[in-house]
Design a protein around this motif. Structure first.
Motif, PDB file in Angstrom:
ATOM      1  N   LYS A   1      27.672  53.735  43.633  1.00 42.48           N
ATOM      2  CA  LYS A   1      28.209  52.742  44.565  1.00 42.48           C
ATOM      3  C   LYS A   1      27.929  51.332  44.061  1.00 42.48           C
ATOM      4  CE  LYS A   1      28.049  55.571  48.750  1.00 42.48           C
ATOM      5  NZ  LYS A   1      27.443  55.742  50.089  1.00 42.48           N
ATOM      6  N   SER A   2      26.735  51.109  43.581  1.00 41.12           N
ATOM      7  CA  SER A   2      26.390  49.800  43.032  1.00 41.12           C
ATOM      8  C   SER A   2      27.261  49.466  41.820  1.00 41.12           C
ATOM      9  CB  SER A   2      24.906  49.774  42.649  1.00 41.12           C
ATOM     10  OG  SER A   2      24.556  48.525  42.131  1.00 41.12           O
ATOM     11  N   ALA A   3      27.463  50.427  40.950  1.00 38.41           N
ATOM     12  CA  ALA A   3      28.289  50.217  39.754  1.00 38.41           C
ATOM     13  C   ALA A   3      29.751  49.942  40.131  1.00 38.41           C
ATOM     14  CB  ALA A   3      28.197  51.415  38.820  1.00 38.41           C
ATOM     15  N   ILE A   4      30.253  50.638  41.141  1.00 31.66           N
ATOM     16  CA  ILE A   4      31.618  50.410  41.621  1.00 31.66           C
ATOM     17  C   ILE A   4      31.744  48.990  42.161  1.00 31.66           C
ATOM     18  CG2 ILE A   4      33.314  51.054  43.381  1.00 31.66           C
ATOM     19  CD1 ILE A   4      32.191  53.971  43.095  1.00 31.66           C
ATOM     20  N   ALA A   5      30.786  48.578  42.984  1.00 27.83           N
ATOM     21  CA  ALA A   5      30.819  47.224  43.548  1.00 27.83           C
ATOM     22  C   ALA A   5      30.776  46.169  42.444  1.00 27.83           C
ATOM     23  CB  ALA A   5      29.664  47.033  44.531  1.00 27.83           C
ATOM     24  N   GLU A   6      29.967  46.389  41.422  1.00 25.45           N
ATOM     25  CA  GLU A   6      29.903  45.453  40.300  1.00 25.45           C
ATOM     26  C   GLU A   6      31.223  45.417  39.541  1.00 25.45           C
ATOM     27  OE1 GLU A   6      26.497  46.073  37.764  1.00 25.45           O
ATOM     28  OE2 GLU A   6      25.146  46.171  39.491  1.00 25.45           O
ATOM     29  N   ALA A   7      31.825  46.575  39.309  1.00 23.14           N
ATOM     30  CA  ALA A   7      33.098  46.636  38.581  1.00 23.14           C
ATOM     31  C   ALA A   7      34.203  45.929  39.362  1.00 23.14           C
ATOM     32  CB  ALA A   7      33.475  48.089  38.303  1.00 23.14           C
ATOM     33  N   ILE A   8      34.227  46.127  40.666  1.00 18.06           N
ATOM     34  CA  ILE A   8      35.225  45.450  41.500  1.00 18.06           C
ATOM     35  C   ILE A   8      34.999  43.944  41.466  1.00 18.06           C
ATOM     36  CG2 ILE A   8      35.967  45.088  43.892  1.00 18.06           C
ATOM     37  CD1 ILE A   8      35.576  48.153  44.292  1.00 18.06           C
ATOM     38  N   THR A   9      33.759  43.501  41.579  1.00 10.29           N
ATOM     39  CA  THR A   9      33.450  42.075  41.531  1.00 10.29           C
ATOM     40  C   THR A   9      33.905  41.463  40.211  1.00 10.29           C
ATOM     41  OG1 THR A   9      31.591  42.371  43.052  1.00 10.29           O
ATOM     42  CG2 THR A   9      31.594  40.364  41.706  1.00 10.29           C
ATOM     43  N   GLU A  10      33.714  42.180  39.114  1.00 12.98           N
ATOM     44  CA  GLU A  10      34.113  41.674  37.796  1.00 12.98           C
ATOM     45  C   GLU A  10      35.622  41.502  37.665  1.00 12.98           C
ATOM     46  OE1 GLU A  10      32.264  44.146  34.823  1.00 12.98           O
ATOM     47  OE2 GLU A  10      30.261  43.596  35.530  1.00 12.98           O
ATOM     48  N   VAL A  11      36.407  42.262  38.441  1.00 12.97           N
ATOM     49  CA  VAL A  11      37.858  42.059  38.432  1.00 12.97           C
ATOM     50  C   VAL A  11      38.170  40.617  38.830  1.00 12.97           C
ATOM     51  CG1 VAL A  11      40.035  42.684  39.571  1.00 12.97           C
ATOM     52  CG2 VAL A  11      38.438  44.478  38.856  1.00 12.97           C
ATOM     53  N   TYR A  12      37.423  40.077  39.773  1.00 11.84           N
ATOM     54  CA  TYR A  12      37.674  38.733  40.301  1.00 11.84           C
ATOM     55  C   TYR A  12      36.944  37.641  39.531  1.00 11.84           C
ATOM     56  CZ  TYR A  12      39.667  41.327  44.144  1.00 11.84           C
ATOM     57  OH  TYR A  12      40.444  42.176  44.893  1.00 11.84           O
ATOM     58  N   THR A  13      35.752  37.922  39.053  1.00 14.94           N
ATOM     59  CA  THR A  13      34.997  36.889  38.335  1.00 14.94           C
ATOM     60  C   THR A  13      35.450  36.768  36.884  1.00 14.94           C
ATOM     61  OG1 THR A  13      33.211  38.450  37.802  1.00 14.94           O
ATOM     62  CG2 THR A  13      32.976  37.130  39.829  1.00 14.94           C
ATOM     63  N   GLY A  14      36.194  37.761  36.403  1.00 16.83           N
ATOM     64  CA  GLY A  14      36.682  37.729  35.027  1.00 16.83           C
ATOM     65  C   GLY A  14      38.088  37.176  34.884  1.00 16.83           C
ATOM     66  N   MET A  15      38.671  36.662  35.976  1.00 13.90           N
ATOM     67  CA  MET A  15      40.020  36.100  35.930  1.00 13.90           C
ATOM     68  C   MET A  15      39.984  34.703  35.314  1.00 13.90           C
ATOM     69  SD  MET A  15      41.575  37.111  39.708  1.00 13.90           S
ATOM     70  CE  MET A  15      40.658  35.815  40.507  1.00 13.90           C
ATOM     71  N   PRO A  16      41.122  34.212  34.823  1.00 15.13           N
ATOM     72  CA  PRO A  16      41.170  32.840  34.302  1.00 15.13           C
ATOM     73  C   PRO A  16      40.744  31.798  35.344  1.00 15.13           C
ATOM     74  CG  PRO A  16      43.147  34.020  33.664  1.00 15.13           C
ATOM     75  CD  PRO A  16      42.388  34.920  34.606  1.00 15.13           C
ATOM     76  N   ASN A  17      41.098  31.995  36.605  1.00 16.64           N
ATOM     77  CA  ASN A  17      40.678  31.133  37.709  1.00 16.64           C
ATOM     78  C   ASN A  17      39.758  31.976  38.591  1.00 16.64           C
ATOM     79  OD1 ASN A  17      40.460  29.070  39.552  1.00 16.64           O
ATOM     80  ND2 ASN A  17      42.504  29.316  40.398  1.00 16.64           N
ATOM     81  N   PRO A  18      38.492  32.165  38.172  1.00 21.02           N
ATOM     82  CA  PRO A  18      37.620  33.145  38.837  1.00 21.02           C
ATOM     83  C   PRO A  18      37.237  32.758  40.257  1.00 21.02           C
ATOM     84  CG  PRO A  18      36.372  31.838  37.277  1.00 21.02           C
ATOM     85  CD  PRO A  18      37.807  31.439  37.116  1.00 21.02           C
ATOM     86  N   LEU A  19      36.942  33.794  41.041  1.00 20.01           N
ATOM     87  CA  LEU A  19      36.403  33.597  42.381  1.00 20.01           C
ATOM     88  C   LEU A  19      34.885  33.580  42.307  1.00 20.01           C
ATOM     89  CD1 LEU A  19      38.461  36.086  44.591  1.00 20.01           C
ATOM     90  CD2 LEU A  19      38.843  33.648  44.254  1.00 20.01           C
ATOM     91  N   PRO A  20      34.231  32.874  43.224  1.00 19.91           N
ATOM     92  CA  PRO A  20      32.782  32.989  43.316  1.00 19.91           C
ATOM     93  C   PRO A  20      32.423  34.445  43.619  1.00 19.91           C
ATOM     94  CG  PRO A  20      33.567  31.099  44.583  1.00 19.91           C
ATOM     95  CD  PRO A  20      34.784  31.892  44.178  1.00 19.91           C
ATOM     96  N   PRO A  21      31.423  34.995  42.964  1.00 18.14           N
ATOM     97  CA  PRO A  21      31.070  36.401  43.196  1.00 18.14           C
ATOM     98  C   PRO A  21      30.799  36.731  44.662  1.00 18.14           C
ATOM     99  CG  PRO A  21      29.916  35.583  41.268  1.00 18.14           C
ATOM    100  CD  PRO A  21      30.590  34.404  41.907  1.00 18.14           C
ATOM    101  N   PHE A  22      30.225  35.784  45.420  1.00 16.90           N
ATOM    102  CA  PHE A  22      29.904  36.092  46.820  1.00 16.90           C
ATOM    103  C   PHE A  22      31.152  36.280  47.675  1.00 16.90           C
ATOM    104  CE2 PHE A  22      30.376  31.513  47.330  1.00 16.90           C
ATOM    105  CZ  PHE A  22      30.849  31.362  48.633  1.00 16.90           C
ATOM    106  N   TYR A  23      32.324  35.907  47.180  1.00 18.48           N
ATOM    107  CA  TYR A  23      33.556  36.159  47.919  1.00 18.48           C
ATOM    108  C   TYR A  23      33.859  37.660  48.000  1.00 18.48           C
ATOM    109  CZ  TYR A  23      35.575  31.363  48.072  1.00 18.48           C
ATOM    110  OH  TYR A  23      35.862  30.052  48.328  1.00 18.48           O
ATOM    111  N   VAL A  24      33.404  38.417  47.020  1.00 20.04           N
ATOM    112  CA  VAL A  24      33.785  39.831  46.897  1.00 20.04           C
ATOM    113  C   VAL A  24      32.847  40.693  47.739  1.00 20.04           C
ATOM    114  CG1 VAL A  24      34.269  41.728  45.309  1.00 20.04           C
ATOM    115  CG2 VAL A  24      34.601  39.345  44.557  1.00 20.04           C
ATOM    116  N   VAL A  25      33.417  41.331  48.766  1.00 17.50           N
ATOM    117  CA  VAL A  25      32.646  42.191  49.658  1.00 17.50           C
ATOM    118  C   VAL A  25      33.164  43.619  49.507  1.00 17.50           C
ATOM    119  CG1 VAL A  25      32.064  42.683  52.068  1.00 17.50           C
ATOM    120  CG2 VAL A  25      32.255  40.301  51.279  1.00 17.50           C
ATOM    121  N   VAL A  26      32.233  44.552  49.260  1.00 16.61           N
ATOM    122  CA  VAL A  26      32.583  45.963  49.093  1.00 16.61           C
ATOM    123  C   VAL A  26      31.785  46.767  50.124  1.00 16.61           C
ATOM    124  CG1 VAL A  26      32.608  47.930  47.512  1.00 16.61           C
ATOM    125  CG2 VAL A  26      33.000  45.610  46.625  1.00 16.61           C
ATOM    126  N   ILE A  27      32.506  47.531  50.939  1.00 14.31           N
ATOM    127  CA  ILE A  27      31.873  48.338  51.986  1.00 14.31           C
ATOM    128  C   ILE A  27      32.258  49.799  51.774  1.00 14.31           C
ATOM    129  CG2 ILE A  27      31.755  48.815  54.466  1.00 14.31           C
ATOM    130  CD1 ILE A  27      32.542  45.844  54.892  1.00 14.31           C
TER     131      ILE A  27
END
Length: 155
Positions: free
Chosen positions: A18-44
């Protein structure tokens, strides 16, 4: 904020997975050319027992349903939606296809005008306020140079 709700059978994933999934999902957004702040990404993760989880009218313990709500950015067009889904599917593949289960992903754009972080209207995409939130990885007061939040950021 992208909110990710993963409806899972109990024990499909370990706490480490679960932790690895949440990290992988967060990286989808933080690895973009116009990245989101990591705290924006919430995984439940929401555990759904087999007796309460039906696909095609049959109980299952081998199905993952993911519902994603986008607030901070919206898709410019259908091609961008499909491009995003490709990145997303690649990020979660070890825990979907790699685990031999069935899964479904749904992504919806939401109206960012109805969204606050710690009582603050989030800064517009690409602004100095958003850059500060990205650097600090938290919502803090900032000087807004526009009235209201506009949905001008794209994925």
């Amino acid at each position: 904020m992208p909110l990710h709700r993963l409806y899972v059978p109990p024990n499909l994933y370990t706490p480490e997975e679960k932790s690895a999934i949440a990290e992988a999902i967060t990286e989808v957004y933080t690895g973009m050319p116009n990245p989101l702040p990591p705290f924006y990404v919430v995984v439940i993760f929401e555990d759904i027992p087999k007796q309460n989880y039906f696909v095609g009218g049959k109980p299952t313990d081998r199905f993952l349903r993911i519902v994603v709500h986008h607030l901070a950015r919206q898709f410019a067009d259908d091609a961008k939606k499909r491009e995003f889904l490709g990145r997303y599917e690649a990020a979660i593949e070890p825990w979907t296809k790699g685990k031999g289960i069935d899964w479904e992903v749904q992504v919806s754009d939401q109206d960012p005008a109805g969204w606050n972080e710690n009582g603050l209207a989030p800064p517009l995409p690409g602004t100095e306020g958003e850059k500060m939130w990205l650097k600090l990885n938290k919502a803090v007061p900032y000087e807004a140079h526009t009235s209201g939040h506009q949905a001008n950021g794209n994925l």
